[in-house]
Design a protein around this motif. Sequence first.
Motif, PDB file in Angstrom:
ATOM      1  N   UNK A   1      38.704  19.276  64.941  1.00  0.00           N
ATOM      2  CA  UNK A   1      37.980  20.689  64.283  1.00  0.00           C
ATOM      3  C   UNK A   1      37.178  21.161  65.837  1.00  0.00           C
ATOM      4  N   UNK A   2      36.817  22.255  65.209  1.00  0.00           N
ATOM      5  CA  UNK A   2      36.537  23.314  66.191  1.00  0.00           C
ATOM      6  C   UNK A   2      35.417  23.613  66.074  1.00  0.00           C
ATOM      7  N   UNK A   3      34.459  23.678  67.526  1.00  0.00           N
ATOM      8  CA  UNK A   3      33.224  24.173  67.068  1.00  0.00           C
ATOM      9  C   UNK A   3      32.957  25.265  65.347  1.00  0.00           C
ATOM     10  N   UNK A   4      31.565  24.745  64.637  1.00  0.00           N
ATOM     11  CA  UNK A   4      31.871  25.782  64.292  1.00  0.00           C
ATOM     12  C   UNK A   4      32.473  25.883  62.998  1.00  0.00           C
ATOM     13  N   UNK A   5      33.288  25.107  62.587  1.00  0.00           N
ATOM     14  CA  UNK A   5      34.673  24.263  61.781  1.00  0.00           C
ATOM     15  C   UNK A   5      33.302  23.807  60.342  1.00  0.00           C
ATOM     16  N   UNK A   6      33.806  23.830  59.344  1.00  0.00           N
ATOM     17  CA  UNK A   6      33.772  23.046  58.412  1.00  0.00           C
ATOM     18  C   UNK A   6      34.271  21.289  58.412  1.00  0.00           C
TER      19      UNK A   6
END
Length: 147
Positions: free
Chosen positions: A14-19
Amino acid sequence: PPLRVTLKTDNASYKLGDSVDIEVLITNRSESPVYIFSDLDWGVSASFSIWVKDAVTGKEITPHVWGAPPMPPPTSREEFMKLRPGFVYGVVFTTSLAELNINRKGQYKMIAEYHSPVALSDSFGLPTWSREQEPISSNVVRIAVSD
């Protein structure tokens, strides 16, 4: 235990800020039916807890979410799900990495734990997995988080 808890996420990175979609499944591994409370929710007084750790340091991370209020006792047998041998019942929760308190890039491990919110005395005589029984831990899921 007669029940197995399986934890899955929709991705491994995931990337930071993802759900993230977190799927939790309960499988009846016994040879007899087992009843569980059908309303699956997160929180110590609900059905599931989630544990997050930094995979490198081992430091526990406390999620910001999932503190369902204590539920009232069930009012009927219909509030229970009958899991026949080999049957699976589960739920998908969608949350953000921020709500999981994952706010830095890195490697993380997650484990879910099933604990019935219902006391045996409130199970209407059904063979339930009740609050008096030991919680059941899931498999470990590893995720990677990048910028």
